[in-house]
Design a protein around this motif. Sequence first.
Motif, PDB file in Angstrom:
ATOM      1  N   ALA A   1       0.861  -1.177   0.000  1.00  0.00           N
ATOM      2  CA  ALA A   1       0.000   0.000   0.000  1.00  0.00           C
ATOM      3  C   ALA A   1       0.891   1.219   0.000  1.00  0.00           C
ATOM      4  O   ALA A   1       1.774   1.354   0.836  1.00  0.00           O
ATOM      5  N   THR A   2       0.694   2.079  -0.967  1.00  0.00           N
ATOM      6  CA  THR A   2       1.605   3.215  -1.075  1.00  0.00           C
ATOM      7  C   THR A   2       0.847   4.469  -1.469  1.00  0.00           C
ATOM      8  O   THR A   2      -0.361   4.455  -1.625  1.00  0.00           O
ATOM      9  N   THR A   3       1.599   5.538  -1.605  1.00  0.00           N
ATOM     10  CA  THR A   3       0.944   6.815  -1.885  1.00  0.00           C
ATOM     11  C   THR A   3       0.878   7.032  -3.381  1.00  0.00           C
ATOM     12  O   THR A   3       1.660   6.470  -4.142  1.00  0.00           O
ATOM     13  N   THR A   4      -0.058   7.871  -3.773  1.00  0.00           N
ATOM     14  CA  THR A   4      -0.205   8.124  -5.198  1.00  0.00           C
ATOM     15  C   THR A   4       1.053   8.808  -5.746  1.00  0.00           C
ATOM     16  O   THR A   4       1.357   8.646  -6.919  1.00  0.00           O
TER      17      THR A   4
ATOM     18  N   VAL B   1      -5.637  25.313  -3.797  1.00  0.00           N
ATOM     19  CA  VAL B   1      -6.263  23.999  -3.905  1.00  0.00           C
ATOM     20  C   VAL B   1      -5.582  23.027  -2.952  1.00  0.00           C
ATOM     21  O   VAL B   1      -4.364  22.839  -3.003  1.00  0.00           O
ATOM     22  N   SER B   2      -6.372  22.415  -2.095  1.00  0.00           N
ATOM     23  CA  SER B   2      -5.863  21.431  -1.139  1.00  0.00           C
ATOM     24  C   SER B   2      -6.291  20.046  -1.602  1.00  0.00           C
ATOM     25  O   SER B   2      -7.328  19.875  -2.233  1.00  0.00           O
ATOM     26  N   ARG B   3      -5.464  19.040  -1.312  1.00  0.00           N
ATOM     27  CA  ARG B   3      -5.854  17.665  -1.653  1.00  0.00           C
ATOM     28  C   ARG B   3      -7.119  17.285  -0.880  1.00  0.00           C
ATOM     29  O   ARG B   3      -8.033  16.691  -1.425  1.00  0.00           O
ATOM     30  N   GLY B   4      -7.117  17.600   0.403  1.00  0.00           N
ATOM     31  CA  GLY B   4      -8.306  17.310   1.222  1.00  0.00           C
ATOM     32  C   GLY B   4      -8.633  15.835   1.291  1.00  0.00           C
ATOM     33  O   GLY B   4      -9.800  15.460   1.404  1.00  0.00           O
ATOM     34  N   ASP B   5      -7.632  14.947   1.157  1.00  0.00           N
ATOM     35  CA  ASP B   5      -7.934  13.509   1.092  1.00  0.00           C
ATOM     36  C   ASP B   5      -7.158  12.700   2.123  1.00  0.00           C
ATOM     37  O   ASP B   5      -7.025  11.497   1.995  1.00  0.00           O
ATOM     38  N   ASP B   6      -6.662  13.368   3.157  1.00  0.00           N
ATOM     39  CA  ASP B   6      -5.966  12.650   4.222  1.00  0.00           C
ATOM     40  C   ASP B   6      -4.705  11.947   3.709  1.00  0.00           C
ATOM     41  O   ASP B   6      -4.241  10.977   4.282  1.00  0.00           O
TER      42      ASP B   6
ATOM     43  N   ILE C   1      -9.967  25.542  -1.766  1.00  0.00           N
ATOM     44  CA  ILE C   1     -10.667  24.500  -2.526  1.00  0.00           C
ATOM     45  C   ILE C   1     -10.122  23.143  -2.129  1.00  0.00           C
ATOM     46  O   ILE C   1      -8.908  22.903  -2.209  1.00  0.00           O
ATOM     47  N   GLU C   2     -11.010  22.229  -1.724  1.00  0.00           N
ATOM     48  CA  GLU C   2     -10.551  20.884  -1.407  1.00  0.00           C
ATOM     49  C   GLU C   2     -10.905  19.961  -2.567  1.00  0.00           C
ATOM     50  O   GLU C   2     -12.079  19.743  -2.864  1.00  0.00           O
ATOM     51  N   SER C   3      -9.904  19.410  -3.243  1.00  0.00           N
ATOM     52  CA  SER C   3     -10.187  18.613  -4.454  1.00  0.00           C
ATOM     53  C   SER C   3     -10.633  17.200  -4.114  1.00  0.00           C
ATOM     54  O   SER C   3     -11.405  16.593  -4.830  1.00  0.00           O
ATOM     55  N   GLY C   4     -10.132  16.654  -3.009  1.00  0.00           N
ATOM     56  CA  GLY C   4     -10.497  15.278  -2.647  1.00  0.00           C
ATOM     57  C   GLY C   4      -9.923  14.250  -3.606  1.00  0.00           C
ATOM     58  O   GLY C   4     -10.358  13.109  -3.624  1.00  0.00           O
ATOM     59  N   GLN C   5      -8.945  14.629  -4.420  1.00  0.00           N
ATOM     60  CA  GLN C   5      -8.401  13.709  -5.414  1.00  0.00           C
ATOM     61  C   GLN C   5      -6.893  13.583  -5.272  1.00  0.00           C
ATOM     62  O   GLN C   5      -6.271  14.184  -4.405  1.00  0.00           O
TER      63      GLN C   5
ATOM     64  N   MET D   1      -2.800  13.698  -6.450  1.00  0.00           N
ATOM     65  CA  MET D   1      -1.953  14.858  -6.728  1.00  0.00           C
ATOM     66  C   MET D   1      -2.083  15.319  -8.174  1.00  0.00           C
ATOM     67  O   MET D   1      -2.146  16.521  -8.460  1.00  0.00           O
ATOM     68  N   GLY D   2      -2.125  14.348  -9.092  1.00  0.00           N
ATOM     69  CA  GLY D   2      -2.220  14.692 -10.508  1.00  0.00           C
ATOM     70  C   GLY D   2      -3.455  15.531 -10.803  1.00  0.00           C
ATOM     71  O   GLY D   2      -3.372  16.592 -11.439  1.00  0.00           O
ATOM     72  N   GLU D   3      -4.617  15.054 -10.350  1.00  0.00           N
ATOM     73  CA  GLU D   3      -5.864  15.792 -10.593  1.00  0.00           C
ATOM     74  C   GLU D   3      -5.824  17.151  -9.898  1.00  0.00           C
ATOM     75  O   GLU D   3      -6.282  18.155 -10.455  1.00  0.00           O
ATOM     76  N   THR D   4      -5.256  17.145  -8.677  1.00  0.00           N
ATOM     77  CA  THR D   4      -5.213  18.400  -7.928  1.00  0.00           C
ATOM     78  C   THR D   4      -4.367  19.444  -8.657  1.00  0.00           C
ATOM     79  O   THR D   4      -4.721  20.619  -8.729  1.00  0.00           O
TER      80      THR D   4
END
Lengths: 367, 237, 283
Positions: free
Chosen positions: C41-44, C149-154, C178-182, C184-187
């Motif tokens: 399990a790793t990070t995007t 824009v913040s990732r907002g995804d923990d 703005i919290e994208s919830g997505q 890094m790429g999308e953010t």
Amino acid sequence: MDKKILEISDLKKKYNSKFCLDVNNLYAEKGKILTIIGPNGSGKSTLIRLINLLERPDEGKIYFNGHEITNGEVSQTEVRKKMAVVFQEPLLFNTSVYTNIIMGLTIRKIKLPRAKDRIDYFTDKLKITDLLNRSTKNLSGGEKQRVSLARALVLDPELLLLDEPLANIDQSSRESLRADLFGVLRGYGKSVVYITHDRNEAMVLADDIAVMDRGKILQFARKEEIFRKPVNEFIARFVGVETLVDGVILERKGNVCKIGLVVKKGNIEIYIVGQWEKGTRVTLAIRPEDVILYNTEISSEESSAMNLFKGKITEIRDIGIFKRVEIDCGFPLSSFVTQNSVNRLKLALGKEITAAVKASSIHMFKR
Amino acid sequence: MEIIWQGIKQAIILIFTGNREVYEILFLTLKVSGSAVFFSMLLGIPVGVLVGLNKFPLKKFIIAVINTGMGLPPVAAGLIVILFIWRSGMLGFLKLMYTPPAMVIAQVLIASPIIAGITLAAVQQIDPKLKQQVLSLGANRFQVYWILIREARLPALAAVMAGFGGIISEVGAVIMVGGNIKGETRVLTTAIVQMVRMGNFDMAIALVVILLAITFGVNFLLTLIQQKEGIGWIRRF
Amino acid sequence: MSKFRFLKIFLFFMLSVIIITTSVFAFSCKKKVKNTEIILATTTSTYDSGLLDELIPVFEEETTYKVKPIAVGTGEAIAMGERGEADVILVHSREEEDRFVEEGYGTERRDVMHNDFVIIGPEDDHSDISGLTAVEAYITISANEASFVSRGDDSGTNKKEIEIWEETGTTPQGDWYIESGQGMGETLRIADEKQAYTMTDRGTYLAQQNNLSLVVLVEGDEILFNPYRVIPVNPEKHKDININYEGAQAFVEFITGEKGQAIIKEFGVAEYGQPLFYPDVIK
């Protein structure tokens, strides 16, 4: 060997909110055509479905070839495989005509080469040989029913059940289909139950006739007897008796009864062969083909008929090969005559005429 | 606009030069969605026919369940599957998590209610008298079902295609249960998501072109069938 | 009677189809029962940069293991480890990592590599944050209510961002935040569309640079240091689950070993002119 292929006893089945099918005794003989005739809603189709075990009776038994088939012990599928049904609507499958015709054979696992002669014969007789490769989608109503008939006939069933096969066909193609179907059935020699509401079909086809109304069999007898001696007014009307008049038996001498008619003006007396007691209230049925017309102005020949009525012609109507002549002789009386007779007797509206009816050809039943 | 044309040009090059990654993804997608639709057919068509043609207690309830299933959001299907197959789940010992079979299961969960529901509606459209006709020809129960399925074959085929179209273009469930592992559980949709995330737009556009071609092909066939009521080979079937 | 018989047949049929299907799958997976599979399990950010696509084939070739990398945010990766759904995690959030190991879910923390976060924004830099420290930059952005824009995804990046906000003593809120919830790429793409400021790891930024008009404005601040660590999941915590601890250890040894570190060092140099990650064990 039992002569009866099908026998029904004390069968009861509620078939709509109003009526209950109630057939006490009805049978079909081997190799004969039994016609069940009755108006729409009389329970005829329900009866067919009960015979084919598509519905369960509430009470009563059906025997097929002497064995009871309604006791739940025999396999419904096996019983159905000995019969074939043609319904009012053609109910074809959405494939080619040929696939439809052999559908029953496939289901019953009958090898096609064994049925080839029958397939050829019936498709030829029903004039659908040219349609075999067509899709059923594009057929006319008449053609569809021909396919449906062929599908049943190629099965060579022990009992063929036909549920008003001509009723839903439009007028234009009905006549030719009727001719072709009756052509097949005439030389068929197998047991058939034919349901219809058309008395002419019954008249042409039947060996035996059962008349049904409101779920009950009103009369079940040989064809001739039904047409000669309907047991009540309903059947009389249904089998095509034009003239029905009420009367009372005034006296009886041996086999002949003298009957006073109940009419508005004057006294009319009629002689009829019959053996009921004096005072019995009866209805007389006179078939138009039994009424003979004389023009006394032309000839004064004597008639052997015991009943002679004088009256005026009120209507002459074309009914195909015959003319129907209405005469008012105190009560309305109809007669069928040929065009030739109309010319010879110079029949015309308002003309005085004499009508003769033999005592033996009038049928009466109690009111 | 420049990037789009560039992408499409690259996409065509990738497709026609037989780029290994593109074709790997394509074949895996077809394998997963193809077998999912196969199992869904096995499950959905008999269920649709049995429920549609018989009267039994709870029939309305079961129909309502199927109809709910038809609208089941893919992510809900994905989550349901995950709850069963992850390591601590009931079926965890099967080690299905992040494997193609897991994706197949999730897709079956999505597609089989669609197939069952459309089949059910189709057989209910069949004249009930036709069933009587089949019975009176002497058919046993199995033959009745078989013949009536054939009678409803066009809508059933449409159902299968609708199911296939639904799952091949679905991303939520497969990414949940498949994990989008390169070369293993990466299918067209998840690959597109990944390529966009990585800024690899050429690849993303190539994959979108392929996905569109597949869904268009399926829908085109479906339209043909619905409009023509059966092209030759289907009628003969 | 017969009605219920039908229902029974129906249910029986459904059950048998389900059982057959499941057993077919079970059988088809049988050969994998030998525990060679490692779920990572790793990070995007590590995944989307393409680094793992370089590392994993080499590892798989050297050992008999098969690695399944699942790219999620750091928060979810740690949660997967806690549930025993992963064998090893590769993440970047010190505090969370410490808690994870202290609570016994992981057996050890090993430094792997680092890169750094950068704060990027529109070329004109209308809030004038260029050259400031991260905290100063955030205060300026917040004061100007400039779009951010913040990732907002923990995720790890999100945790780092929150850490910096905490340093500023303000809580970011309002339409500008703005919290994208997505991922890094999308953010990055959202920030680019909105010409907003955002914070990203350098690796993802470099990988996406060609598609972006945003430029780096703040970098090199100590707080922006972004270390990745690898943690094998503790099998003692999940006795009922078959955790591949040996595989996890092998992976840890590989990624912190000579070959792994060399790959990390080389990765991205050819394409971007600079490495995306800096190895921490063998520099």
